[in-house]
Design a protein around this motif. Structure first.
Motif, mmCIF file in Angstrom:
data_model
loop_
_atom_site.group_PDB
_atom_site.id
_atom_site.type_symbol
_atom_site.label_atom_id
_atom_site.label_comp_id
_atom_site.label_asym_id
_atom_site.label_seq_id
_atom_site.Cartn_x
_atom_site.Cartn_y
_atom_site.Cartn_z
ATOM 1 N N VAL A 154 76.918 54.745 37.102
ATOM 2 C CA VAL A 154 76.735 54.821 35.766
ATOM 3 C C VAL A 154 75.095 55.378 35.813
ATOM 4 O O VAL A 154 74.447 55.389 36.625
ATOM 5 N N GLU A 155 74.937 55.870 34.503
ATOM 6 C CA GLU A 155 73.553 56.449 34.149
ATOM 7 C C GLU A 155 72.931 55.601 33.356
ATOM 8 O O GLU A 155 73.612 55.122 32.232
ATOM 9 N N SER A 156 71.701 55.165 33.033
ATOM 10 C CA SER A 156 70.742 54.486 32.021
ATOM 11 C C SER A 156 69.516 55.385 31.689
ATOM 12 O O SER A 156 69.155 56.174 32.344
ATOM 13 N N SER A 157 69.274 54.878 30.502
ATOM 14 C CA SER A 157 67.982 55.737 29.921
ATOM 15 C C SER A 157 67.436 54.981 29.052
ATOM 16 O O SER A 157 68.151 54.339 27.991
ATOM 17 N N TRP A 158 65.953 55.311 28.704
ATOM 18 C CA TRP A 158 65.154 54.822 27.546
ATOM 19 C C TRP A 158 65.711 56.015 26.476
ATOM 20 O O TRP A 158 65.560 57.124 27.134
ATOM 21 N N ILE A 159 65.792 55.783 25.476
ATOM 22 C CA ILE A 159 66.092 56.648 24.385
ATOM 23 C C ILE A 159 65.177 56.716 23.263
ATOM 24 O O ILE A 159 65.157 55.677 22.618
ATOM 25 N N THR A 160 64.367 57.757 22.793
ATOM 26 C CA THR A 160 63.755 57.977 21.401
ATOM 27 C C THR A 160 64.667 58.826 20.605
ATOM 28 O O THR A 160 64.910 59.960 20.790
ATOM 29 N N THR A 161 64.729 57.982 19.229
ATOM 30 C CA THR A 161 65.467 58.753 18.326
ATOM 31 C C THR A 161 64.924 58.881 16.935
ATOM 32 O O THR A 161 64.174 57.943 16.475
ATOM 33 N N LEU A 162 64.892 59.970 16.496
ATOM 34 C CA LEU A 162 64.531 60.279 15.064
ATOM 35 C C LEU A 162 65.447 60.499 14.038
ATOM 36 O O LEU A 162 66.410 61.413 14.411
ATOM 37 N N LYS A 163 65.430 59.952 13.041
ATOM 38 C CA LYS A 163 66.555 60.159 11.928
ATOM 39 C C LYS A 163 65.989 60.397 10.739
ATOM 40 O O LYS A 163 65.786 59.618 9.565
ATOM 41 N N PRO A 164 65.422 61.668 10.390
ATOM 42 C CA PRO A 164 65.029 62.009 9.009
ATOM 43 C C PRO A 164 66.172 62.505 8.123
ATOM 44 O O PRO A 164 67.341 62.817 8.677
ATOM 45 N N ALA A 165 66.323 61.730 6.910
ATOM 46 C CA ALA A 165 67.221 62.121 5.778
ATOM 47 C C ALA A 165 66.754 62.380 4.394
ATOM 48 O O ALA A 165 65.660 61.705 4.292
ATOM 49 N N PHE A 166 67.529 62.913 3.533
ATOM 50 C CA PHE A 166 67.119 63.123 2.090
ATOM 51 C C PHE A 166 68.395 63.121 1.124
ATOM 52 O O PHE A 166 69.357 63.632 1.811
ATOM 53 N N SER A 167 68.355 62.773 0.050
ATOM 54 C CA SER A 167 69.146 63.179 -0.720
ATOM 55 C C SER A 167 68.671 63.577 -2.123
ATOM 56 O O SER A 167 67.518 63.386 -2.581
ATOM 57 N N LEU A 168 69.526 64.420 -2.777
ATOM 58 C CA LEU A 168 69.014 65.238 -4.076
ATOM 59 C C LEU A 168 70.108 64.854 -4.941
ATOM 60 O O LEU A 168 71.171 65.123 -4.832
ATOM 61 N N THR A 169 69.799 64.280 -6.245
ATOM 62 C CA THR A 169 70.885 63.804 -7.258
ATOM 63 C C THR A 169 70.508 64.374 -8.606
ATOM 64 O O THR A 169 69.233 64.362 -8.982
ATOM 65 N N ALA A 170 71.605 64.811 -9.290
ATOM 66 C CA ALA A 170 71.311 65.544 -10.693
ATOM 67 C C ALA A 170 72.451 65.059 -11.299
ATOM 68 O O ALA A 170 73.406 64.747 -10.957
#
Length: 383
Positions: A54-70
């Motif tokens: 097996v392989e293991s690791s520390w993981i750094t995650t970035l989750k930018p998100a946006f919504s536009l509503t009209a």
């Protein structure tokens, strides 16, 4: 009801979980703009989902998100986008960035007629699906769908007609998983009848056509399902949908045995208190084939408990069991999973979460069995 509220009520919009941050809306030339960002640090002790080496690791995650509503008096539109960038500190080749974009709309012609439209595109990588090759499983998909609803919201009878088209393509080296490239056309008709209060009986007919791009694919097939059930809201603190019926899968290739099975979909929410909600999800259906199988018959059950301990502290606990029968192969998988997370609302616009996830696959094929533990710490913010 405002149309943006209808976008959420009709389950084609909001993905914000209960007790999450409350982002501020920005007015951008008449559009509501909502940005969010999640930063996560996690440790995965088996990110390739392997039985050995097996392989293991520390993981750094970035989750930018946006919504536009009209919205205006008779229509509403929403554009949403999220990127998920994962950096694996011990395995650079596993690092990846996913993209998910979606455009949704609802048009209300009058009190009886509504049209829902959706277009989406995803580009993703999965560290576990091609574990034998120890490389990420890369694929992209596009989807277009529409649903026409006839009947006022208080009408005794209502009718919905839906159609969707999905295109799935894999981008791996050496034609890995190229046998899963497909186009899917799905048609659904649903009739509901008011039984009293907020309870409605339903009858639903589904048709799906799976067209694989690989010449002479064994998996080209047509699915038919007939389901009956009910939906209800705020009845004795319970909200839910139940569909029970029968499904047939007919393959184009006469050498492949056709399949049939009872089918069900259950989603129940029980709120004994306003701050505590139990959810039961259960499903049995045929999924498309994987790892050389003609199809996968999946039976799954999941129980979730969401509880708000104080105005700032909340928790999410879940347990799941799933059985997957690989049709056309001598393989059965029994999958168990569990997760726990605690979320503290530091500010209206900032949450901090600590979590743990567990997954175990007990397969009749020894090399497909594995255990996986993931530990997470995340910050979610907006303005």
């Amino acid at each position: 009801m405002r149309l943006c509220g209808l976008l959420t009520a009709c389950a084609i919009g909001s993905t914000t979980p209960a007790w999450a941050i409350t982002p501020k809306n920005f007015d951008v030339h008449g559009l509501d703009f909502v940005p969010t960002l999640e930063v996560q640090e996690s440790y995965d002790d088996n990110f390739r989902a392997l039985s050995e080496d097996v392989e293991s690791s520390w993981i750094t995650t970035l989750k930018p998100a946006f919504s536009l509503t009209a919205e205006d008096r008779n229509s509403a539109y929403r554009l949403s986008y999220q990127a998920v960038s994962e950096h694996y500190h011990s395995a650079a080749d596993a690092s990846n960035t996913d993209h998910d974009a979606k455009l949704e709309s609802i048009l209300a012609f009058d009190a009886r007629q509504r049209l829902h439209l959706e277009a989406g595109y995803k580009r993703q990588e999965d560290t576990a699906s091609t574990a034998v090759n120890r490389e990420n499983d890369k694929y992209h998909s596009s989807r277009f769908s529409g649903r026409y609803d006839y009947g006022a919201r208080t009408a005794i009878n209502q009718l919905s007609l839906a159609v969707s088209q999905e295109r799935l393509r894999y981008d791996n080296s050496g034609e890995i998983n190229a046998d899963k490239d497909r186009d899917t056309l799905a048609l659904t008709g649903t009739w509901t009848h008011a039984l009293g209060g907020s309870t409605r009986a339903l009858l639903e007919l589904r048709h799906s056509d799976f067209d694989y791009t690989l010449a002479d694919s064994r998996r080209n097939s047509t699915n038919q399902a007939l389901l009956a059930g009910a939906t209800w809201e705020a009845t004795a603190r319970t909200t839910g949908k139940v569909r029970i019926g029968y499904e047939q899968k007919d393959f184009d290739d006469p050498r492949v045995d056709d399949l049939d099975s009872p089918m069900w979909e259950v989603g129940l929410d029980w709120a004994p208190r306003t701050y505590s909600v139990f959810t039961l999800n259960a499903r049995r259906a045929f999924d498309e084939g994987d790892d050389g199988s003609d199809a996968v018959k999946t039976t799954s059950t999941e129980l979730l408990w969401r509880h708000e301990w104080t105005s700032r502290l909340s928790s999410n606990l879940s347990f799941g069991l799933s059985r997957q029968v690989y049709e056309g192969q001598e393989r059965d998988d029994d999958i168990s999973s569990a997760s726990l997370s605690l979320t503290y609302a530091v500010r209206r616009w900032l949450d901090i979460s600590l979590g743990y996830r567990y997954r175990k696959n007990d397969s009749s094929v020894e090399l497909e069995s594995y255990e996986r533990n993931i530990y997470l710490l995340s910050l979610t913010g907006s303005f």
